[in-house]
Design a protein around this motif. Structure first.
Motif, mmCIF file in Angstrom:
data_model
loop_
_atom_site.group_PDB
_atom_site.id
_atom_site.type_symbol
_atom_site.label_atom_id
_atom_site.label_comp_id
_atom_site.label_asym_id
_atom_site.label_seq_id
_atom_site.Cartn_x
_atom_site.Cartn_y
_atom_site.Cartn_z
ATOM 1 N N ASP A 94 1.471 11.534 -20.416
ATOM 2 C CA ASP A 94 2.603 10.245 -20.713
ATOM 3 C C ASP A 94 2.786 9.519 -19.155
ATOM 4 N N GLN A 95 1.597 8.392 -18.844
ATOM 5 C CA GLN A 95 1.677 7.971 -17.549
ATOM 6 C C GLN A 95 2.309 6.807 -18.289
ATOM 7 N N ARG A 96 2.927 5.925 -16.794
ATOM 8 C CA ARG A 96 3.450 4.775 -16.525
ATOM 9 C C ARG A 96 2.592 4.073 -15.901
ATOM 10 N N SER A 97 2.262 3.128 -15.979
ATOM 11 C CA SER A 97 0.320 3.052 -14.699
ATOM 12 C C SER A 97 1.255 1.561 -14.795
ATOM 13 N N LYS A 98 2.247 0.894 -15.649
ATOM 14 C CA LYS A 98 2.836 -0.422 -14.964
ATOM 15 C C LYS A 98 4.370 -0.320 -14.077
ATOM 16 N N ASP A 99 4.431 0.787 -13.967
ATOM 17 C CA ASP A 99 5.610 0.717 -12.518
ATOM 18 C C ASP A 99 4.920 0.507 -11.516
ATOM 19 N N TYR A 100 3.873 0.818 -11.477
ATOM 20 C CA TYR A 100 2.784 0.184 -10.025
ATOM 21 C C TYR A 100 1.926 -0.750 -9.995
ATOM 22 N N GLY A 101 1.983 -1.861 -10.958
ATOM 23 C CA GLY A 101 1.766 -3.200 -11.281
ATOM 24 C C GLY A 101 2.094 -3.904 -10.012
ATOM 25 N N ASP A 102 3.333 -4.023 -9.581
ATOM 26 C CA ASP A 102 4.341 -4.562 -8.586
ATOM 27 C C ASP A 102 3.467 -4.464 -7.105
ATOM 28 N N ILE A 103 3.335 -2.872 -6.900
ATOM 29 C CA ILE A 103 3.042 -2.632 -5.579
ATOM 30 C C ILE A 103 1.111 -2.157 -5.692
ATOM 31 N N LYS A 104 0.637 -2.915 -6.718
ATOM 32 C CA LYS A 104 -1.125 -2.258 -6.539
ATOM 33 C C LYS A 104 -1.856 -3.222 -4.921
ATOM 34 N N ASP A 105 -1.211 -3.212 -4.721
ATOM 35 C CA ASP A 105 -1.965 -4.068 -3.451
ATOM 36 C C ASP A 105 -0.942 -3.920 -2.020
ATOM 37 N N LYS A 106 -0.099 -2.802 -1.635
ATOM 38 C CA LYS A 106 1.133 -2.644 -1.245
ATOM 39 C C LYS A 106 0.508 -1.098 -0.678
ATOM 40 N N TYR A 107 0.766 -0.794 0.591
ATOM 41 C CA TYR A 107 0.894 0.189 1.089
ATOM 42 C C TYR A 107 2.425 1.388 1.398
ATOM 43 N N ARG A 108 2.803 2.525 0.683
ATOM 44 C CA ARG A 108 3.606 2.790 0.444
ATOM 45 C C ARG A 108 3.834 3.548 1.608
ATOM 46 N N PRO A 109 4.532 3.790 2.554
ATOM 47 C CA PRO A 109 4.922 4.024 3.660
ATOM 48 C C PRO A 109 4.880 6.158 3.702
ATOM 49 N N HIS A 111 2.607 7.440 2.120
ATOM 50 C CA HIS A 111 1.277 8.063 1.042
ATOM 51 C C HIS A 111 0.244 7.364 1.805
ATOM 52 N N ALA A 112 -1.009 8.322 0.897
ATOM 53 C CA ALA A 112 -2.293 8.012 1.552
ATOM 54 C C ALA A 112 -3.004 6.856 0.434
ATOM 55 N N ASP A 113 -2.059 6.031 0.138
ATOM 56 C CA ASP A 113 -2.942 4.257 0.072
ATOM 57 C C ASP A 113 -3.477 4.335 0.882
ATOM 58 N N PHE A 114 -3.452 3.803 2.045
ATOM 59 C CA PHE A 114 -3.217 3.149 3.372
ATOM 60 C C PHE A 114 -5.007 3.359 3.614
ATOM 61 N N ARG A 123 -9.507 2.076 -4.355
ATOM 62 C CA ARG A 123 -7.664 3.222 -4.451
ATOM 63 C C ARG A 123 -7.021 3.227 -5.681
ATOM 64 N N ASP A 124 -7.186 3.864 -6.371
ATOM 65 C CA ASP A 124 -6.218 4.298 -7.713
ATOM 66 C C ASP A 124 -4.723 4.449 -7.485
ATOM 67 N N PHE A 125 -4.395 2.530 -7.702
ATOM 68 C CA PHE A 125 -2.432 2.965 -6.889
ATOM 69 C C PHE A 125 -1.608 3.042 -8.058
ATOM 70 N N ARG A 126 -2.070 4.037 -9.564
ATOM 71 C CA ARG A 126 -1.477 3.874 -9.763
ATOM 72 C C ARG A 126 -0.609 5.733 -10.108
ATOM 73 N N GLY A 127 0.052 5.658 -9.396
ATOM 74 C CA GLY A 127 0.792 7.030 -9.025
ATOM 75 C C GLY A 127 -0.132 7.891 -8.347
ATOM 76 N N GLY A 128 -0.757 7.426 -7.133
ATOM 77 C CA GLY A 128 -1.444 7.444 -6.489
ATOM 78 C C GLY A 128 -3.297 8.198 -6.944
ATOM 79 N N GLY A 129 -3.265 8.031 -8.145
ATOM 80 C CA GLY A 129 -5.012 8.646 -8.108
ATOM 81 C C GLY A 129 -4.562 10.438 -8.184
ATOM 82 N N ARG A 130 -5.752 9.946 -7.339
ATOM 83 C CA ARG A 130 -6.638 11.752 -7.008
ATOM 84 C C ARG A 130 -5.709 12.278 -5.762
#
Length: 362
Positions: A94-109, A111-114, A123-130
């Motif tokens: 039940d993945q919804r990777s499209k939910d993350y398309g708008d923020i793929k280049d933005k770092y979520r405060p 989170h471990a994105d940065f 990095r895997d921006f889809r839900g934080g990946g690993r």
């Protein structure tokens, strides 16, 4: 990426990403001859599974586990462990990777994105990946196997605080933990949490929690001095759980305000000659070795970082911007951390049981 393995003799290696095709783990060092079927693992996974109440993420994952290796039918026809690596896998459906398309280049405060981007350059921006808490499903699966290694030990955890709202310990009832969606041992406080968390969720925000995990039936002697301390390994295990920012054993931070005569757990002999303690400020561990008392650990889980409230951030190109995280997220990620805490405690204790037996023969 290294450092995906936990343990020494009982070792757990997890793999997979939040929005990949599957997640899985390999459990190595499990003794042979232990009865093990998928149902044994599934029971534990059901407690962690998302989408079971309005208070957790509505991602609908059945978390159906498959045993890929390490079991075989014995002479009686019962499926048991063989002593070889046990491979486990759970499909992501039940993945919804499209939910993350708008923020793929933005770092979520929060989170471990940065930090992932700074370390790996990708990095895997889809839900934080690993870095997603989806990985913890495999810890729960591995914990179900670990429990079979230490059958005389009872491990239970509970949510004892949400935000600033702590339970009343005089109303503690372990049976209540499985009767409410918060794994809370205080029925009255659990009823309060419903309205409390509903309001936070409607505000598009989140809240933290404190989880307490207790292991009973651990004999005196498990653990080792200096660099093999049982409490150090428990602390590392709990700290490795997503969003955990603090761990304490026994009285923990509160020990700092006690006097010596208050903190020391006095010892006496009961009528049957058994040792009894006046208290358990040590949390069942002295000098890194279990004392025979219940082992008690608590940890603090920060508020879920994915919230609907717009926050200031930067993108990976160095531009200042604003972010609003859509998708399906837990308003209190600490709720589903309860079965994960039990699993990590079981993994640590199984490992220390095997280490103790290997060193002492007992």
């Amino acid at each position: 990426m290294s450092h995906n393995t936990f343990g020494h003799l009982f070792r757990v290696t997890t793999f997979g990403e939040s929005h990949g095709p599957a997640i899985g783990c390999v459990v190595d060092g499990c003794p042979p001859g232990l009865p093990l079927r998928e149902d044994d693992i599934q029971r534990e996974l059901e407690r962690r599974r998302p989408g079971q109440s309005r208070f957790t993420t509505q991602r609908q994952e059945p978390d159906a586990v498959r045993i890929l290796s390490g079991v075989f039918a014995d002479d009686a026809g019962q499926q048991v462990t063989t002593g070889t690596p046990i491979g486990l896998m759970i499909g992501n459906v039940d993945q919804r990777s499209k939910d993350y398309g708008d923020i793929k280049d933005k770092y979520r405060p929060g989170h471990a994105d940065f930090t992932y981007d700074m370390k790996y350059g990708i990095r895997d921006f889809r839900g934080g990946g690993r870095s997603s808490a989806r990985e913890t499903a495999m810890r729960v699966a591995a914990g179900a196997i670990a429990r079979k290694v230490i059958p005389g030990v009872t491990i239970r955890a509970a949510l004892v605080q949400m935000g600033p709202e702590a339970i009343d310990r005089s109303r503690w009832d372990w049976d209540e933990v499985d009767r409410n969606p918060f794994f809370c041992p205080d029925a009255k406080k659990a009823a309060f949490y419903e309205g409390y968390l509903d309001a936070i969720r409607k505000d598009g925000s989140s809240v933290g929690a404190v989880i307490e995990v207790v292991a009973e039936g651990v004999p005196a002697g498990w653990g080792a001095p200096i660099y093999g301390k049982l409490d150090a390994d428990i602390a590392a295990a709990m700290m490795s759980i997503n969003a955990v920012k603090g761990v304490e054993i026994g009285a923990g931070m509160a020990a700092a305000i006690l006097r010596g005569e208050e903190n020391a757990d006095e010892m006496r002999l009961s009528n049957d000659g058994a040792i009894r303690f006046s208290n358990n400020n040590a949390g069942g561990i002295l000098g890194g070795i279990s004392s025979g008392q219940p082992i008690v650990a608590r940890f603090a889980v920060k508020p879920t970082s994915s919230i609907l409230t717009p926050r200031a951030t930067i993108d990976r190109y160095g531009n200042e911007t604003e972010i609003l995280t859509k998708g399906r997220h837990d308003p209190c990620v600490g709720i589903r951390a309860v079965p994960v805490a039990e699993a990590m405690m079981a993994i640590v204790l199984a490992d220390h049981f095997l280490r103790h037996r290997g060193q002492t023969g007992r």
